[in-house]
Design a protein around this motif. Structure first.
Motif, PDB file in Angstrom:
ATOM      1  N   GLY B  31       8.743  49.084  45.680  1.00  0.00           N
ATOM      2  CA  GLY B  31       8.814  50.087  46.682  1.00  0.00           C
ATOM      3  C   GLY B  31       8.614  49.630  48.118  1.00  0.00           C
ATOM      4  O   GLY B  31       9.309  50.381  49.033  1.00  0.00           O
ATOM      5  N   THR B  33       6.057  49.816  49.587  1.00  0.00           N
ATOM      6  CA  THR B  33       5.008  50.807  50.495  1.00  0.00           C
ATOM      7  C   THR B  33       3.627  49.976  50.679  1.00  0.00           C
ATOM      8  O   THR B  33       3.012  50.581  51.709  1.00  0.00           O
ATOM      9  CB  THR B  33       4.892  52.048  50.045  1.00  0.00           C
ATOM     10  OG1 THR B  33       3.967  51.757  48.681  1.00  0.00           O
ATOM     11  CG2 THR B  33       5.799  52.721  49.754  1.00  0.00           C
ATOM     12  N   PHE B 100      -1.634  61.545  45.348  1.00  0.00           N
ATOM     13  CA  PHE B 100      -1.042  60.157  45.924  1.00  0.00           C
ATOM     14  C   PHE B 100      -0.400  60.417  46.857  1.00  0.00           C
ATOM     15  O   PHE B 100       0.754  61.161  46.972  1.00  0.00           O
ATOM     16  CB  PHE B 100      -0.387  59.626  44.763  1.00  0.00           C
ATOM     17  CG  PHE B 100      -0.117  57.959  44.657  1.00  0.00           C
ATOM     18  CD1 PHE B 100      -0.843  57.362  44.036  1.00  0.00           C
ATOM     19  CD2 PHE B 100       0.622  57.614  45.648  1.00  0.00           C
ATOM     20  CE1 PHE B 100      -0.681  55.971  44.009  1.00  0.00           C
ATOM     21  CE2 PHE B 100       0.949  56.258  45.744  1.00  0.00           C
ATOM     22  CZ  PHE B 100       0.133  55.553  44.930  1.00  0.00           C
ATOM     23  N   ALA B 101      -0.660  59.729  48.069  1.00  0.00           N
ATOM     24  CA  ALA B 101       0.035  59.807  49.466  1.00  0.00           C
ATOM     25  C   ALA B 101       0.856  61.179  49.751  1.00  0.00           C
ATOM     26  O   ALA B 101       0.306  62.171  49.621  1.00  0.00           O
ATOM     27  CB  ALA B 101       1.223  58.577  49.344  1.00  0.00           C
ATOM     28  N   MET B 108       9.015  56.220  46.887  1.00  0.00           N
ATOM     29  CA  MET B 108       9.338  54.931  46.991  1.00  0.00           C
ATOM     30  C   MET B 108       8.226  54.043  46.166  1.00  0.00           C
ATOM     31  O   MET B 108       8.474  53.243  45.436  1.00  0.00           O
ATOM     32  CB  MET B 108       9.160  54.268  48.312  1.00  0.00           C
ATOM     33  CG  MET B 108      10.294  54.794  49.285  1.00  0.00           C
ATOM     34  SD  MET B 108      11.859  54.600  48.589  1.00  0.00           S
ATOM     35  CE  MET B 108      11.703  52.782  48.973  1.00  0.00           C
ATOM     36  N   ALA B 109       7.103  54.492  46.154  1.00  0.00           N
ATOM     37  CA  ALA B 109       5.960  53.565  45.412  1.00  0.00           C
ATOM     38  C   ALA B 109       5.993  53.709  44.001  1.00  0.00           C
ATOM     39  O   ALA B 109       6.475  54.637  43.183  1.00  0.00           O
ATOM     40  CB  ALA B 109       4.447  54.221  45.886  1.00  0.00           C
ATOM     41  N   GLY B 113       3.725  48.408  41.705  1.00  0.00           N
ATOM     42  CA  GLY B 113       3.304  48.049  42.844  1.00  0.00           C
ATOM     43  C   GLY B 113       1.801  48.401  42.987  1.00  0.00           C
ATOM     44  O   GLY B 113       1.057  47.590  43.635  1.00  0.00           O
ATOM     45  N   ASN B 114       1.544  49.465  42.680  1.00  0.00           N
ATOM     46  CA  ASN B 114      -0.089  50.153  42.496  1.00  0.00           C
ATOM     47  C   ASN B 114      -0.968  49.027  41.868  1.00  0.00           C
ATOM     48  O   ASN B 114      -1.943  48.857  42.400  1.00  0.00           O
ATOM     49  CB  ASN B 114       0.036  51.577  42.068  1.00  0.00           C
ATOM     50  CG  ASN B 114      -1.199  52.027  42.880  1.00  0.00           C
ATOM     51  OD1 ASN B 114      -2.203  52.347  41.748  1.00  0.00           O
ATOM     52  ND2 ASN B 114      -1.470  52.164  43.927  1.00  0.00           N
ATOM     53  N   ALA B 121      -9.025  50.603  45.650  1.00  0.00           N
ATOM     54  CA  ALA B 121      -8.699  51.945  45.963  1.00  0.00           C
ATOM     55  C   ALA B 121      -7.373  52.368  45.441  1.00  0.00           C
ATOM     56  O   ALA B 121      -7.000  53.651  45.733  1.00  0.00           O
ATOM     57  CB  ALA B 121      -9.050  52.247  47.230  1.00  0.00           C
ATOM     58  N   LEU B 170       5.089  41.613  36.620  1.00  0.00           N
ATOM     59  CA  LEU B 170       4.455  42.941  35.631  1.00  0.00           C
ATOM     60  C   LEU B 170       5.746  43.831  35.272  1.00  0.00           C
ATOM     61  O   LEU B 170       6.374  44.412  36.175  1.00  0.00           O
ATOM     62  CB  LEU B 170       3.511  43.673  36.576  1.00  0.00           C
ATOM     63  CG  LEU B 170       2.697  44.576  35.752  1.00  0.00           C
ATOM     64  CD1 LEU B 170       1.128  44.595  36.222  1.00  0.00           C
ATOM     65  CD2 LEU B 170       3.457  46.193  35.576  1.00  0.00           C
ATOM     66  N   ILE B 197      -6.251  57.282  51.770  1.00  0.00           N
ATOM     67  CA  ILE B 197      -6.880  56.127  51.004  1.00  0.00           C
ATOM     68  C   ILE B 197      -8.101  56.719  50.304  1.00  0.00           C
ATOM     69  O   ILE B 197      -8.902  57.165  51.031  1.00  0.00           O
ATOM     70  CB  ILE B 197      -6.962  54.821  51.711  1.00  0.00           C
ATOM     71  CG1 ILE B 197      -5.719  54.591  52.284  1.00  0.00           C
ATOM     72  CG2 ILE B 197      -7.384  53.726  50.876  1.00  0.00           C
ATOM     73  CD1 ILE B 197      -4.533  54.180  51.382  1.00  0.00           C
TER      74      ILE B 197
HETATM   75  C1  LIG Z   1       1.429  56.069  54.062  1.00  0.00           C
HETATM   76  C2  LIG Z   1       0.717  55.559  52.836  1.00  0.00           C
HETATM   77  C3  LIG Z   1       0.049  56.325  51.701  1.00  0.00           C
HETATM   78  C4  LIG Z   1      -0.416  55.482  50.645  1.00  0.00           C
HETATM   79  N1  LIG Z   1      -1.306  56.523  49.903  1.00  0.00           N
HETATM   80  C5  LIG Z   1      -1.677  55.817  48.703  1.00  0.00           C
HETATM   81  C6  LIG Z   1      -2.547  56.688  47.800  1.00  0.00           C
HETATM   82  O1  LIG Z   1      -2.780  57.936  48.256  1.00  0.00           O
HETATM   83  N2  LIG Z   1      -3.061  56.105  46.694  1.00  0.00           N
HETATM   84  C7  LIG Z   1      -2.770  54.722  46.138  1.00  0.00           C
HETATM   85  O2  LIG Z   1      -3.162  54.355  45.470  1.00  0.00           O
HETATM   86  N3  LIG Z   1      -1.894  54.114  47.239  1.00  0.00           N
HETATM   87  C8  LIG Z   1      -1.329  54.541  48.226  1.00  0.00           C
HETATM   88  N4  LIG Z   1      -0.696  53.803  49.182  1.00  0.00           N
HETATM   89  C9  LIG Z   1      -0.286  52.505  48.836  1.00  0.00           C
HETATM   90  C10 LIG Z   1       1.005  52.050  48.060  1.00  0.00           C
HETATM   91  O3  LIG Z   1       2.105  53.228  48.340  1.00  0.00           O
HETATM   92  C11 LIG Z   1       0.892  52.177  46.461  1.00  0.00           C
HETATM   93  O4  LIG Z   1      -0.239  50.879  46.207  1.00  0.00           O
HETATM   94  C12 LIG Z   1       1.941  51.966  45.753  1.00  0.00           C
HETATM   95  O5  LIG Z   1       1.793  52.327  44.415  1.00  0.00           O
HETATM   96  C13 LIG Z   1       2.625  50.451  45.652  1.00  0.00           C
HETATM   97  O6  LIG Z   1       3.791  50.253  45.269  1.00  0.00           O
HETATM   98  P1  LIG Z   1       5.135  49.780  45.662  1.00  0.00           P
HETATM   99  O7  LIG Z   1       6.141  49.775  44.602  1.00  0.00           O
HETATM  100  O8  LIG Z   1       5.472  50.359  46.845  1.00  0.00           O
HETATM  101  O9  LIG Z   1       4.369  48.304  45.947  1.00  0.00           O
HETATM  102  P2  LIG Z   1       4.996  47.048  46.886  1.00  0.00           P
HETATM  103  O10 LIG Z   1       4.676  47.553  48.235  1.00  0.00           O
HETATM  104  O11 LIG Z   1       6.516  46.743  46.730  1.00  0.00           O
HETATM  105  O12 LIG Z   1       4.418  46.022  46.181  1.00  0.00           O
HETATM  106  C14 LIG Z   1       2.926  45.843  46.287  1.00  0.00           C
HETATM  107  C15 LIG Z   1       2.342  44.558  45.875  1.00  0.00           C
HETATM  108  O13 LIG Z   1       2.561  44.279  44.428  1.00  0.00           O
HETATM  109  C16 LIG Z   1       3.646  43.314  44.180  1.00  0.00           C
HETATM  110  N5  LIG Z   1       4.443  43.872  43.278  1.00  0.00           N
HETATM  111  C17 LIG Z   1       5.074  44.912  43.251  1.00  0.00           C
HETATM  112  N6  LIG Z   1       5.755  45.122  41.957  1.00  0.00           N
HETATM  113  C18 LIG Z   1       5.426  43.892  41.259  1.00  0.00           C
HETATM  114  C19 LIG Z   1       5.884  43.736  39.979  1.00  0.00           C
HETATM  115  N7  LIG Z   1       6.715  44.439  39.032  1.00  0.00           N
HETATM  116  N8  LIG Z   1       5.517  42.417  39.412  1.00  0.00           N
HETATM  117  C20 LIG Z   1       4.816  41.839  40.370  1.00  0.00           C
HETATM  118  N9  LIG Z   1       4.425  42.034  41.306  1.00  0.00           N
HETATM  119  C21 LIG Z   1       4.806  43.155  41.907  1.00  0.00           C
HETATM  120  C22 LIG Z   1       4.330  43.035  45.554  1.00  0.00           C
HETATM  121  O14 LIG Z   1       4.810  41.539  45.840  1.00  0.00           O
HETATM  122  C23 LIG Z   1       3.101  43.280  46.651  1.00  0.00           C
HETATM  123  O15 LIG Z   1       2.127  42.221  46.604  1.00  0.00           O
HETATM  124  C24 LIG Z   1      -0.236  54.346  50.208  1.00  0.00           C
HETATM  125  C25 LIG Z   1       0.641  53.590  51.138  1.00  0.00           C
HETATM  126  C26 LIG Z   1       1.214  54.277  52.264  1.00  0.00           C
HETATM  127  C27 LIG Z   1       2.060  53.365  53.192  1.00  0.00           C
END
Ligand SMILES: Cc1cc2nc3c(=O)[nH]c(=O)nc-3n(C[C@H](O)[C@H](O)[C@H](O)COP(=O)(O)OP(=O)(O)OC[C@H]3O[C@@H](n4cnc5c(N)ncnc54)[C@H](O)[C@@H]3O)c2cc1C
Lengths: 773, 289
Positions: B31, B33, B100-101, B108-109, B113-114, B121, B170, B197
């Motif tokens: 995503g 994010t 969450f967020a 997107m998230a 990724g989480n 956190a 993953l 967060i």
């Molecule tokens: C405004 C805002 C609010 C947020 N609020 C919260 C919240 O309330 N709670 C919370 O927990 N988080 C929150 N987040 C953080 C984030 O949104 C989460 O952690 C989200 O789940 C990350 O997922 P993603 O797909 O966007 O990850 P990405 O940003 O795409 O990836 C995150 C990391 O994981 C790696 N990665 C991703 N997918 C894989 C995979 N399948 N295999 C191997 N490596 C991988 C990437 O290389 C990167 O290092 C927030 C972020 C923002 C910007």
């Protein structure tokens, strides 16, 4: 042409801001979006030390990065300071005094190239002892920040009225407390940005976010070694200012140095982190207040010492005591008052002007002190305030003439609308009973200038109105639009006077080469001052049109009116002729041709301060009384603001939608100040320069809002209107603090009331109770 | 700061993605994010190739097979909120998604990724640990996709760090369908109710009956370098009838098991305080089931 046209009014109606559709559709081209042909982009390398000698700066590697066109350091500049006391050279030489200090600036073809170059600049420092606390900066032997500022003293203010010593003797209770108010910042959605562009004659055009285009030229020119007349200021749409653009800051002349060196337009812009850590803050302060009261509830005296952290350099923040003292001396009837302030240089960030201008801080203190004094004499918060509220005709010690005064009416109205006393007593009785969630209600009041503030040579504004052959009006005003809504208000006022639809009006106010002078957007002045100027210019146009109509009909001008695009008979609304055809007749009249172009410069009937800061500096004053209703989670310490009821003396509502928007936005700032917003600064470094950790209120936390406007035409205001937009930022925080006290019996002299602070205080109170038992 | 990648790939299968990872120096984006914010702020996690895995359709969605629930790594937080299998088998995941967020971020998230971001956190991690979840890691070995399974509880090694190697993707997270009578609770706090967060997060699960929990799970976020299983707290909780006094003694155990730090968001004192009050809140609501 016979259907009668009724007399209607636009005043008090809701008018959509002319720029609102574009903004909500994402079509607005903000300054940050602008691209000029051949434009370079530029960024600043700042100090990463709070206080240090700069031993060397090596830019050779940076200069070698492909695409880099110019690098400037202090050596390339005249070293003439900007800012309120001109103590801030745009680029620093030899010594840095804070983390935000500008050392080098780079201009290049792309942002990537500039980023690379910035990372390759090598700077050698030798750390010097840093001072972060203003009291420490004033100690004997403290390191001197500026050679010409002995004892690290920046600006100081003092005003003395009556005999506080005697008044103290006559008091039954004296409160003696210290308050510490914190750093917050404006959080403009559009980060800092400027574009500097020279022509071949050496004349400079500045595309800037400034909110004071005319004096801006005067303030900017010396740092460039230029004549102010050779600078033209263009103001593209900005993403917020709120006071943060009321001074010249180093990044602006720096962009000019780079533009001069490269002979190309240069755009210099801030990252979000820089917007947090390198733009001005709200002025923090430590207040020592002593305040007295008699057993019957009469206030006796106030004695206030304010110590301000000036930071490394001086912008408007250090002058905010000017406004603080009006509230300390003049809000409620206090016969004997003294106020002293000192601002001390430290190695911290510096503060600028910020919506509420010192009164946010002063009102946090006075409004909570009023609550404490009421309790000391066993009076309820409402009766105590009412008995000390001034009435019409009273004059404050600093000579604010409260010719009209609706403070009492504001308090009574808000108390009645919120069922204040009943709720207050019920919640108070519940304070110590078991239960996780505690409710509370609190009131706060303040007063503010509402008819400008005469702090410059003139507090005026000019307007030019031009009507074309189609009865379309171009209104050229000196007043800047920074989101506050003067565009809608002036449109409304001119449309009202000329009897033409609002869609027939085009406002021009973004070019110093076109618009007449204005002192700037500040002090809640624009509707009052620019509104009066526009109204008077429109009145002249109206008179000219009516005279011409009288000549061309057999009705006297006094018996005519302008309505719905027509000249009509005043008494019955019967149309005499269309305004547009009249204008064409006036224009195409051979040698008698007459265009309708009028102008006006309005100077409000106020006076600058004289000795002892006495003077009726504003043409009007206004009061507000707000009530906050909260729920405190005594486990987590989270304070939930359920409702804010705001009652405010506004003179007359001009644009209903606009005033509601200003109230809502202003209150959002006030809530942030009271509950969540805080710049965390450790050893001079801003530790939370981002939206994740700097907590701005989000939509789900927005409380229910209820507004009641007290409307009584101000004799000098345009259509009776007063300035309104700062009180909503000023009053909420202490109303919330008083409500929290009502809920849990704990006072906070150090906003914001963050969950951690509240939880800790609750735990400590419980521990003290256990220890006592 | 702007970051320049030299190459961009958009894989459509796990095989394609793992082959790309095997070449080294690859940054995975799901995503984005977390990644976008981190690269803009610090350049963290930047390789020469940016590998977009969002187009691997197989990795999105929740399935149940016999007693096993499997969540594809690319399942979004919004999916968790709306998915029927989640609602049916582990509603605590939907409750967490609801905290969450914001909507835009949730769209997107991804769950993967989480987890991979390995933040102490990370919210979704907490209930997944309560559910004893395992993660599946895939890599390209000897011309084929190889997988290994790691307990989520053993996945994290520090802030931003995990046992996942640079060439592993993953691919899913799975757990046994919770037993009849299982209750799960999630709690988080920060000064704002939304877009926050977690200062501290807590997850509690177990089979509830007669005001006590059996097979109890207690997980904390943001109180240690990784999300933690609080096993002593679990032991103290196991089968204990949840009256006021026993809840207080469980809280004392929890307090001894967490090791929070002070940072700009909260002091260690406040995080400990929150561990107590949030655990109390969750236990009181479990006790009333
Ligand atoms: C405004 C805002 C609010 C947020 N609020 C919260 C919240 O309330 N709670 C919370 O927990 N988080 C929150 N987040 C953080 C984030 O949104 C989460 O952690 C989200 O789940 C990350 O997922 P993603 O797909 O966007 O990850 P990405 O940003 O795409 O990836 C995150 C990391 O994981 C790696 N990665 C991703 N997918 C894989 C995979 N399948 N295999 C191997 N490596 C991988 C990437 O290389 C990167 O290092 C927030 C972020 C923002 C910007």
């Amino acid at each position: 042409m016979s259907e009668a046209i009724e007399k209607t009014t636009l005043i008090g109606k809701s008018i959509t801001k002319p720029d609102a559709p574009d903004k909500s559709n994402g079509r607005t081209r903000y300054i940050n979006d602008m691209v000029l042909p051949r434009m370079l982009v530029a960024k600043i390398k700042r100090s990463d030390r709070a206080h240090a000698k700069v031993l060397s700066i090596d830019t050779s590697k940076a200069a070698a990065v492909p695409g880099i066109q110019a690098i400037v350091t202090a050596d390339d500049t005249p070293m003439v300071g900007v800012g309120v006391t001109k103590d801030n050279p745009p680029l620093k030489k030899d010594i840095v005094l804070s983390m935000r200090d500008e050392l080098v600036a780079v201009a290049g073809e792309t942002e990537e190239a500039v980023d690379k170059a910035l990372a390759l600049i090598e700077i050698e420092y030798e750390d010097l002892p840093a001072i972060f606390d203003p009291a420490e900066a004033l100690e004997e032997g403290a390191h001197q920040m500026h050679d010409d500022k002995p004892g690290n003293l920046s600006l100081g203010y003092q005003t003395v009225h009556g005999d506080i010593k005697q008044a103290e003797k006559n008091s039954d209770h004296v409160l003696d407390e210290v308050y510490d108010v914190h750093y917050v910042t404006h959080v403009c959605m559009g980060p800092g940005c400027v574009i500097a562009d020279f022509d071949t004659h050496g004349k400079l055009t500045m595309y800037t976010q400034t909110q004071y285009p005319y004096n801006y030229k005067m303030d900017l020119a010396p740092s460039l070694g230029m004549h102010p007349g050779d600078i033209r200021v263009i103001q593209p749409p900005v993403g917020g200012a709120f006071g943060s653009k009321l001074d010249v800051y180093p990044f602006e002349p720096i962009a000019v140095f780079l533009a001069k060196k490269t002979r190309r337009p240069v755009k210099l812009f801030f990252s979000r982190e820089e917007e947090f850590s390198a733009s001005p803050t709200r002025q923090p302060a430590r207040f020592h207040i002593r305040a007295g009261v008699k057993n019957d509830g009469t206030l006796t005296f106030r004695d206030v010492d304010a110590l301000l952290n000036n930071g490394s350099h001086t912008s408007w923040g250090a002058t905010t005591p000017f406004v603080m003292m009006r509230t300390f001396t003049g809000h409620f009837r206090v016969p004997d008052v003294e106020f002293r302030s000192r601002a001390a240089y430290t190695n911290m960030p510096y503060a600028g002007s910020f919506r509420g201008y010192g009164n946010v801080q002063a009102t946090y203190v006075t409004a909570t002190v009023m609550d404490k004094l009421a309790e000391a004499v066993n009076m309820d918060p409402i009766s105590f305030r009412l008995m000390n509220a001034q009435k019409a005709g009273e004059v404050t010690p600093q000579n604010s003439k409260l010719e009209e005064c609706f403070l009492g009416e504001c308090i009574e109205t808000v108390a009645e609308k919120t069922n204040f006393l009943e709720q207050y007593n019920a919640f108070k009785a519940e304070q110590d009973s078991p239960g996780r969630y505690k409710k509370g209600i609190g009131i706060a009041t303040s007063f503010h200038n509402a008819g400008g503030a005469k702090i410059h040579k003139s507090d005026g504004c000019g307007t030019v109105i031009m009507l074309d052959d189609y009865a379309r009006a171009t209104v050229i005003t000196g007043a800047s639009e920074i989101g506050q809504g003067i565009d809608a208000v002036l449109t409304q006022i001119v449309a009202e006077e000329l009897g033409i639809p609002t869609e027939s009006i085009t406002l021009v106010n973004n070019d110093s080469a076109i618009g007449p002078w204005d002192v700037g957007v500040h002090a809640s002045r624009t509707t009052f001052i620019a509104g009066n100027s526009a109204k008077r210019a429109a009145r002249k146009a109206r008179d000219q049109i009516l005279d011409a109509a009288a000549q061309r009909s057999n009705v006297a001008a006094e018996e005519l009116d302008l309505r719905g695009g027509s000249v009509v008979q005043n008494d019955n609304g019967v149309p005499v002729m269309k305004i547009d055809s009249l204008l064409r007749k006036m224009h195409f009249a051979g040698e008698d041709a007459e265009l309708v172009i009028t102008h006006d410069y309005y100077e409000p009937p106020s006076e600058p301060e004289g000795d002892n800061h006495v003077g009726d500096i504003s043409a009007a004053y206004s009061h507000g009384a707000y009530v906050a209703e909260v729920t405190v989670d005594t486990w987590t310490g989270v304070v939930k603001l359920n409702k804010m009821t705001a009652v405010q003396d506004v003179g007359r509502v001009v644009n209903k939608l606009g005033i509601e928007g200003q109230m809502e936005g202003g209150i959002a700032f006030g809530i942030g100040y009271g509950l969540t917003e805080e710049m965390i600064i450790e050893d001079g470094e801003v530790k939370n320069p981002n939206f994740r950790d700097y907590k701005v209120m989000t939509a789900p936390e927005a409380p229910e809002l209820e507004f009641h406007f007290i409307e009584n035409d101000d004799p000098d205001g345009p259509f009776g209107a007063k300035g309104i937009a700062e009180l909503p930022t000023i009053i909420p925080a202490p109303a919330i603090a008083n409500a929290v006290y009502n809920a849990i019996g704990i006072r906070f002299n150090n906003p914001p009331l963050t969950p951690e602070k509240v939880a800790r205080a609750i735990v400590e109170k419980q521990a003290a109770k256990v220890a006592a038992e | 700061m702007m970051i320049e990648y030299e190459e961009y790939l958009a894989a459509t299968s796990v095989a394609e993605a793992t082959q790309a990872l095997a070449n080294g120096n690859v940054t995975v984006v799901a995503g984005g994010t977390d990644l976008m914010v981190q690269t803009a702020a610090s350049g963290r996690g930047v390789g020469t190739t940016l590998l977009n895995v969002r187009r691997i359709a197989d990795l999105r969605g929740v399935t149940v097979d016999g007693g096993r629930v499997t969540i594809g790594a690319l399942t979004t937080i919004t999916d968790m909120l709306t998915d029927g299998v989640v609602a049916d088998t582990a509603p605590v995941l939907a409750e967490t998604a609801d905290r969450f967020a914001s909507n835009q971020i949730r769209n997107m998230a991804t769950v993967g990724g989480n987890i991979c971001n390995a933040s102490p956190a990370g919210d979704m991690i907490i209930p997944l640990m309560v559910l004893d979840a395992d993660v599946e890691l895939s890599s390209w070995v000897d011309g084929a996709v190889a997988t290994r399974t790691v307990a989520l509880n053993e996945f994290f090694t520090g802030p931003g760090k995990s046992v996942k190697t640079a060439n592993e993707l993953l691919t899913s997270v799975s757990f046994n369908r919770p037993a009849e009578g299982f209750v799960g609770q999630f709690g988080k706090t920060g000064p704002r109710p939304a877009l926050e967060i977690s200062m501290v997060s807590v997850g509690v699960g177990g089979v509830a009956s007669n005001g006590s929990l059996t097979n109890a799970r207690v997980v904390y976020g943001a109180v240690a370098p990784t999300p933690i299983r609080a096993s002593k707290t679990e032991a103290a909780l196991e089968g204990t009838s949840l009256d006021d006094a026993s809840i207080q003694s469980v809280l004392d155990v929890a307090d001894s098991e967490v090791n929070p730090i002070s940072d700009v968001r909260a002091s260690d004192w406040y995080r400990r305080h929150l561990v107590r009050v949030m655990t109390q809140e969750v236990l009181e609501s479990v006790a009333n089931v």
